[in-house]
Scaffold this active site. Sequence first.
Site, short mmCIF file in Angstrom:
data_model
loop_
_atom_site.label_atom_id
_atom_site.label_comp_id
_atom_site.label_asym_id
_atom_site.label_seq_id
_atom_site.Cartn_x
_atom_site.Cartn_y
_atom_site.Cartn_z
N ARG A 59 1.11 -0.90 -0.04
CA ARG A 59 -0.15 0.00 0.51
C ARG A 59 1.23 0.99 -0.39
O ARG A 59 1.78 1.31 0.69
CB ARG A 59 -0.70 -0.10 1.35
CG ARG A 59 -1.71 -0.77 1.53
CD ARG A 59 -2.45 -0.79 2.56
NE ARG A 59 -3.69 -2.26 2.19
CZ ARG A 59 -4.63 -1.85 3.63
NH1 ARG A 59 -4.75 -1.64 3.89
NH2 ARG A 59 -5.79 -2.92 3.42
N ASP A 61 1.46 5.67 0.61
CA ASP A 61 0.93 6.54 0.66
C ASP A 61 0.14 7.24 -0.46
O ASP A 61 0.22 7.79 -1.12
CB ASP A 61 1.85 7.40 1.76
CG ASP A 61 2.75 6.69 2.63
OD1 ASP A 61 1.85 5.71 3.59
OD2 ASP A 61 3.59 6.81 2.99
N ARG A 222 10.32 6.31 3.45
CA ARG A 222 10.55 8.51 3.36
C ARG A 222 10.81 8.71 4.92
O ARG A 222 11.20 9.85 4.46
CB ARG A 222 8.48 8.83 3.07
CG ARG A 222 8.33 8.69 2.00
CD ARG A 222 6.43 8.78 2.44
NE ARG A 222 6.30 10.42 2.99
CZ ARG A 222 5.17 10.81 3.06
NH1 ARG A 222 3.99 9.65 3.16
NH2 ARG A 222 5.28 12.11 3.65
#
Length: 294
Positions: A59, A61, A222
């Site tokens: 998944r 973001d 990230r």
Amino acid sequence: MHEVATDPERIRLRLDLSYDGTDFHGWATQPGHRTVQGVLEAALLKLARIPVRVTVAGRTDAGVHARGQVCHLDLPPAVLATLPGRSDRTPAQALVTRLGGVLPEDVVVRAACEVPAAFDARFGALGRRYRYRISDGPEVHDPLRRDVLRHRRPLDVETMDQAGRALLGEHDFLSYCRPREGATTIRTLRTLRWERPGPGLADEGLVVATIEADAFCHHMVRSLVGALMAVGEGRREQIWPQQILTARTRESAGRGGIGAAPMSPAQGLTLEGVEYPPDDRLAAQARATRVMRR
């Protein structure tokens, strides 16, 4: 999560897709938000005329892009048989063509194929590969590239690359994750490389990170990029990302004076590819991963 039983009356398909994540609120369906899963399942409903649920490799973001995303779905043989119509295409080929006619321009299904029932896009994966792209000067800023983070300060790529090497291997990456209750944050980071591609190469002049692991925790990529960018700007010492890792908790990283890893913007991040084992190892890989990542 429980192992999903396969329906013998359905055929499993693998979809390889790409998307521009700019205008999506991430992959996963969320009420009131435009998501990649929501758009894809709506398109499948139009074609199959039955609800279709897809399972994705990872998944992403909100704002994150994908060139090599993978998902799987199950369709009844009777539905598959209707897809080619009067053409001589296979059902999988017809599905790709027909999805191209109903999906928005920022999502493309590039390929579809029948796979064994043991194929699991999420739990069957051996690894994922991401790239993070940054333009750190006006000479490389490109208003047509929505997959590149425009950064105001020049970055020391060599120092960032050296700092990243200390994070390679199997570690508890809790300090770089938003943990999920009951789930492990131990991951094996296989590649963390920073470079500035030269003339004539793809992404010429940009600062590019290539990051590969067996799997990633939520926000892990990230956060890794954010910590290393702080080093590249000269705001933090080269050892700082390793100190964050060693803390092994987001709370103590803040209280101990080390500071928590900043999270880089989603814009520069792209899922480039997902690796799977041969067909005869699919079931074993999925079983092992379910136990580990549950």
